[in-house]
Each structure stands twice: as structure tokens, then as C-alpha cells.
Design an enzyme around this catalytic site. Structure first.
Site, PDB file in Angstrom:
ATOM      1  N   SER A 256       0.699  -1.070  -0.077  1.00 19.46           N
ATOM      2  CA  SER A 256      -0.145  -0.107  -0.039  1.00 19.46           C
ATOM      3  C   SER A 256       0.946   1.141   0.072  1.00 19.46           C
ATOM      4  O   SER A 256       1.941   1.185   0.686  1.00 19.46           O
ATOM      5  CB  SER A 256      -0.858   0.016   1.317  1.00 19.46           C
ATOM      6  OG  SER A 256      -0.185   0.021   2.475  1.00 19.46           O
ATOM      7  N   LYS A 257       0.202   2.472  -0.721  1.00 25.81           N
ATOM      8  CA  LYS A 257       1.030   3.416  -0.722  1.00 25.81           C
ATOM      9  C   LYS A 257       1.644   4.052   0.473  1.00 25.81           C
ATOM     10  O   LYS A 257       2.430   4.783   0.432  1.00 25.81           O
ATOM     11  CB  LYS A 257       0.508   4.410  -1.643  1.00 25.81           C
ATOM     12  CG  LYS A 257      -0.845   5.268  -1.029  1.00 25.81           C
ATOM     13  CD  LYS A 257      -1.428   6.092  -2.070  1.00 25.81           C
ATOM     14  CE  LYS A 257      -2.644   6.684  -1.508  1.00 25.81           C
ATOM     15  NZ  LYS A 257      -3.660   7.311  -2.609  1.00 25.81           N
ATOM     16  N   ARG A 258       0.845   3.977   1.732  1.00 28.26           N
ATOM     17  CA  ARG A 258       1.217   4.517   2.989  1.00 28.26           C
ATOM     18  C   ARG A 258       2.342   3.788   3.742  1.00 28.26           C
ATOM     19  O   ARG A 258       3.101   4.155   4.530  1.00 28.26           O
ATOM     20  CB  ARG A 258       0.240   4.381   4.010  1.00 28.26           C
ATOM     21  CG  ARG A 258      -0.487   6.068   3.650  1.00 28.26           C
ATOM     22  CD  ARG A 258      -1.040   6.661   4.964  1.00 28.26           C
ATOM     23  NE  ARG A 258      -2.004   5.814   5.915  1.00 28.26           N
ATOM     24  CZ  ARG A 258      -3.375   5.856   5.132  1.00 28.26           C
ATOM     25  NH1 ARG A 258      -3.694   6.167   4.155  1.00 28.26           N
ATOM     26  NH2 ARG A 258      -4.032   5.238   6.188  1.00 28.26           N
TER      27      ARG A 258
END
Length: 483
Positions: A256-258
Site C-alpha cells: 500500500s502506498k502509505r
RNA sequence: GUCCCCAUCGUCUAGUCAGGUCAAGGACACGGGCCUUUCACGCCCGCGACACCGGUUCAAAUCCGGUUGGGGACGCCA
């Protein structure tokens, strides 16, 4: 099984947001399988979510896929015998097929409102059930349902799942997988806006486009029985299903991008060579069967086999990607490397994007590279002393919390200077912190410097992935500061 | 919570389908050394894993069952 149909596979990205490494990963496997078997590789744009789909994202996806070198044989920009290749242009087809399902009793209209669905879902959870929708509207008499539809009452169309028995399929990598039908709810096939959901569109399109192997990420495996029921309802032969393991963050959760830069653009920006990216993706969940780790696309295709796929979800280890990239850089002939450098870091496009920001800050061209280092560095050093010195009213730990929350809320903000400024100013107000104090922290986190071009223009030029990654890196460092 | 999937070094993996050649091989990372005016690169050495418990078998990392652990799904998103 002698009627061997020509292999046709597809990659079906949804044009919402930045092109994703997962798309390239699944694309690579599809591409390799197609090439290996003399088949066709189709690009289909799944833009049925008209809230979130954008033409910019679609263009970026095409661009990124081409960048890594996965060229498709049929797609929205180049056509083919099975078009259109953009789902938003296939609405008539879906409507027609919905009618078939309605007529043969495999689907029914649902008049429940989003609020009603919310409370049904809540109830199901409380009863510790896996099932979503409880089938309320399925009990409406067909005549009455027809009347309400004709009267223009807003509705969706749902799949009428068999109530008993089980539905299974053969996954090429895992063997038989089956589900009790009473565990599966009546999936919405067509939304109240008249657009299909993924489930309907992908089945209809895969059949019409004569896709022979559906190779996609494992997150789809649970909805496959619904798809199988759909194939049966239409009287169609389902394709071979292949569910690839999911790429993971360091903590093993779905990438995930986080937690990890996932935008292909990001890796392009920091100077990862496309062949390195492909090489790296090719060693996640697959091996050539010997000790080769540095290989090109042709070698990968040569050795590719589903039998060589391993099912544990691989961690996307940026360090190894960087190493691989370094090996390839060192192996490259000087003129080749020189032109690669110009094409990526000093491309007309890249330089034009940065020049407006730094033009008034240099007196000679030679100062340019130093002024733009933070746009292209994956591991930007953050001077913590500088950062801590800038903290007037908050402790490092408090600033860490503030920045972390800021990153989270920034997810929903369009990544351009003005909206970013508006958001950050509002955020300061909300948190009752001086604009200067927060902005300086963000500036140092994101650029490693106190003196930079205007913050929001800089952030826009850096891009969401880099900003997120740096901010989170700063959060970690701030947490470790001991006063 | 329910269902489904998965399980070899911290990470990517070889070996598992066709049990013995595996006191488990390679790579990244990490630690040490060599090379070198420096830093890198390169080279060498080291650290380090078959999740657990049962079963089958002369023999199990490999087959079977269970447990544990991890992940995913449970949206008018894909």
C-alpha cells in the site's frame, strides 16, 4: 481438451490514481504467459467507477506500462477485433446481458438504499456472519419488481446466488477451491447509475474478448465463485483462473502506498531503469529455476511457467531493487548509460518541470543539479537537528503524530499546489499550530533543506509518492529523537 | 468474527509435484576482512531458515492430519 483455443490474456487496470507496481507485476506475468504461448496480450480499461476514473490516470497507465516495456497487442489506443477496450464504452453490451440474466431468473432488482444496506451489513457482522447482503429484495414478487422498475424507482441489479450447495473452480496454482453458496451474498452486478460493477463487466468482457486465462491478483479469489455462477447463468465456458500472490509491504500486509512507494512513476523519477523494474518483479514469486538473478525480459519469457510460481506473498524489497538497478547500471556501456541519464533525469520534460522552480535561485547552470537533488533521491537524508531546532511549540513526538495524521488526510487531496496549500493551512488551523512551524517541518522532511522554492509547488513537482514516503520517514526519525 | 488462501535464513528464493544425492544451495541486507590516497565497485569470510505437534515410511523440508502464525475477502471500488 483437444480443442486448443489460441491463448488470450488481459491486464485490466482501473484508471484511478497513479499507475501501480502491482499492475506491472500482474502485467508482466500475463505478458510472459502470452508470449510464451504465442498468444495475445490485451489491455482493457476498467473505468466503470465513474466517480474515480480519470482520463489522466488512464493516460498515465498506458505510459507506465509502455515505459516498463509491456506493450499490448490490443487496447483502447490501438484497437483490435474485440473492442471497444474501455468499459465505459461498452454499456450497451452490459445492459443487454443484464436483461438476459433478469429474464432467466439469475438476477433481480434491488431497491435497498445505501443506508438500509449499511444496517443490514452491521447486523450480519453482529451475527458473526461472512455474508453481506441478506437477500431482502430477492423476495419481492417479479410482477411488483417489474412495476417498481418501470415506475423509475432507483435500483441496482443483483446476482441471485444459488441458496444451497457449493461453487468451486480450479485455480491453476492452487488446485480445487470451493465455497459454500450460503456464504456468498447476492453481488450487485449493475449499479443504480446504470454502470456495471467489476463482477459483471469482467465476466462479460472476458467471454466476449475470448480471454482464455484470467491471471490476476489473489485479492480476487474470493469473488471468483460469483463469477463462476455468472458464467453458468450465461451458459458460458469459464476461463482458466490463475490467482497470483499479492505483493507485500515489509510487515507482510498487502502492498500500500502509505507503507511503500507503489507508483511506477516514483521509481521512474528516482532513476530505476525499466528493465530493472521488470527484472525485479520477475523475481517476486517466480524464479528461473537456477541462480540467475539478473535477467532480461526475453530470458524471463523463456523460463516462465506457472509451475515455477511460489505462493507466499513476496515483500517488495526496495533495497534489492536498488541493488539490481546498480548492477545493471555498472554493466551498461558508457554511451548507453549517458543517454539513459539524459532521457530520465535530464529529459526535456523533467528539466522543464523543475526549471520554473529554481531559475531565480541559480546564477550558473552548474548550480542546477545540486538544487534538484531531492526530486530524484530515493533515500534523502533528513537533517534532524535542523528539524528539531524548528520546533517551537511541539515536541518531536507531537510533530511526528501531527505529520503522520497529515499524511493520512492528504490521501484525499488532489496533489497540486493550490489544493495542497488549502489543505495544509486548514490543517494548521484545525491543529492550532503556527503555519510557519508546521510548514518548516514539512519543508525539511520533504526536501532536507530549510531554503527551497515555494513549498506547494515543490510538493507538486515531487509528487505524492515521494512526499508521502519522506514525510513518513521523517515521522520515524522524529519518534526516535531524545531530548 | 466468518469464509478462502498461504507457510524454507530479517528479505527474495532453490529444493516440495515424481520422499533418500539437503548435517538445506544462491542472492539482498547485515557483520568482518582484502583491494584502494578516499568513497564506492569488486573479491573473500561470517551470521542466518525447513513454524509446531502428530501420522505414513527403512527414510520426510518434501506425503497426510491437526495446531499456530501470516495474508486476503466480506463496498452501488476495482
Amino acid at each position: 481438451m483437444t480443442d486448443k483455443k489460441p491463448v488470450r490474456v488481459r491486464i485490466a487496470p482501473s484508471p484511478t490514481g497513479d499507475p501501480h507496481v502491482g499492475t506491472a507485476y500482474v502485467g508482466l506475468i500475463n505478458f510472459a504467459f502470452a508470449r510464451k504461448n504465442g498468444g495475445r496480450f490485451v489491455l482493457r480499461i476498467e473505468d466503470t467507477d465513474r466517480e474515480r476514473s480519470t482520463p489522466e490516470s488512464e493516460a498515465a497507465i498506458l505510459d507506465s506500462l509502455r515505459w516498463v516495456g509491456l506493450e499490448w497487442d490490443e487496447g483502447p489506443d490501438k484497437g483490435g477485433d474485440y473492442g471497444p477496450y474501455r468499459q465505459s464504452e461498452r454499456s450497451d453490451l452490459y445492459r443487454e446481458h443484464i436483461r438476459t440474466l433478469l429474464d432467466n431468473g439469475s438476477a433481480y432488482p434491488c431497491f435497498c438504499t445505501p443506508e438500509e444496506l449499511g444496517s443490514i451489513r452491521k447486523r450480519q457482522r453482529e451475527q458473526k456472519k461472512n455474508k453481506g447482503y441478506d437477500g431482502t429484495c430477492r423476495r419481492i414478487e417479479p410482477d411488483e419488481a417489474r412495476r417498481r422498475m418501470d415506475a423509475g424507482e432507483p435500483h441496482t441489479i443483483r446476482l441471485a446466488m444459488p441458496l444451497e450447495g457449493e461453487t468451486g473452480f480450479t485455480d491453476r496454482l492452487r488446485g480445487e477451491v470451493s465455497y459454500a453458496n450460503d456464504q456468498i451474498d447476492d453481488q450487485i452486478l449493475m449499479k443504480s447509475d446504470g454502470f456495471p460493477t467489476y463482477h459483471l463487466a469482467n465476466v462479460v468482457d472476458d467471454h466476449l474478448m475470448e480471454i482464455t486465462h484470467v491471471i490476476r491478483a489473489e485479492e480476487w479469489i474470493n469473488s471468483t465463485p460469483k463469477h463462476v455462477v455468472l458464467y453458468q447463468a450465461f451458459g458460458w465456458e469459464p476461463p482458466v483462473f490463475v490467482h497470483l500472490p499479492l505483493l507485500r509491504n515489509k510487515d507482510k500486509s498487502k502492498i500500500s502506498k502509505r507503507k511503500n512507494p507503489v507508483a511506477l512513476n516514483y521509481y521512474r523519477q528516482i532513476g530505476i531503469l525499466p528493465e530493472s523494474m521488470l527484472n525485479f518483479l520477475g523475481m517476486l514469486g517466480h524464479s528461473l529455476g537456477d541462480d540467475r538473478e539478473v535477467f532480461d525480459l526475453e530470458e524471463f519469457i523463456q523460463e516462465f511457467s506457472f509451475d515455477r510460481v511460489s505462493l507466499g506473498g513476496p515483500v517488495f524489497d526496495v533495497d534489492k531493487l536498488l541493488w539490481l538497478n546498480g548492477v545493471r547500471i555498472r554493466d551498461m556501456a558508457v554511451p548507453e548509460l549517458a543517454s539513459r541519464l539524459r532521457e530520465s533525469l535530464f529529459s526535456q520534460e523533467a528539466v522543464e518541470r523543475l526549471v520554473p522552480l529554481i531559475r531565480e535561485r541559480i546564477d550558473s547552470l552548474g548550480e542546477f543539479p545540486d538544487k534538484v537533488t531531492y526530486f530524484t533521491l530515493h533515500k534523502l537524508p533528513i537533517p534532524m537537528e535542523l528539524m528539531v531546532k524548528g520546533l517551537k511549540t511541539r515536541t518531536p513526538a507531537e510533530m511526528a503524530t501531527l505529520l503522520k495524521k497529515c499524511v493520512k488526510e492528504m490521501d484525499g487531496v488532489e496533489f497540486a499546489a493550490e489544493p495542497l496549500e488549502e489543505f495544509l493551512k486548514g490543517y494548521c488551523e484545525e491543529k492550532d499550530i503556527k503555519i510557519g512551524e508546521l510548514f518548516m517541518a514539512v519543508r525539511i522532511a520533504v526536501t532536507g533543506r530549510k531554503a527551497t522554492p515555494p513549498l506547494f509547488e515543490t510538493m507538486e513537482a515531487l509528487g505524492r509518492a515521494a512526499v508521502t514516503q519522506r514525510l513518513l520517514a521523517a515521522v520515524e526519525l522524529l519518534k526516535q529523537v531524545r531530548l
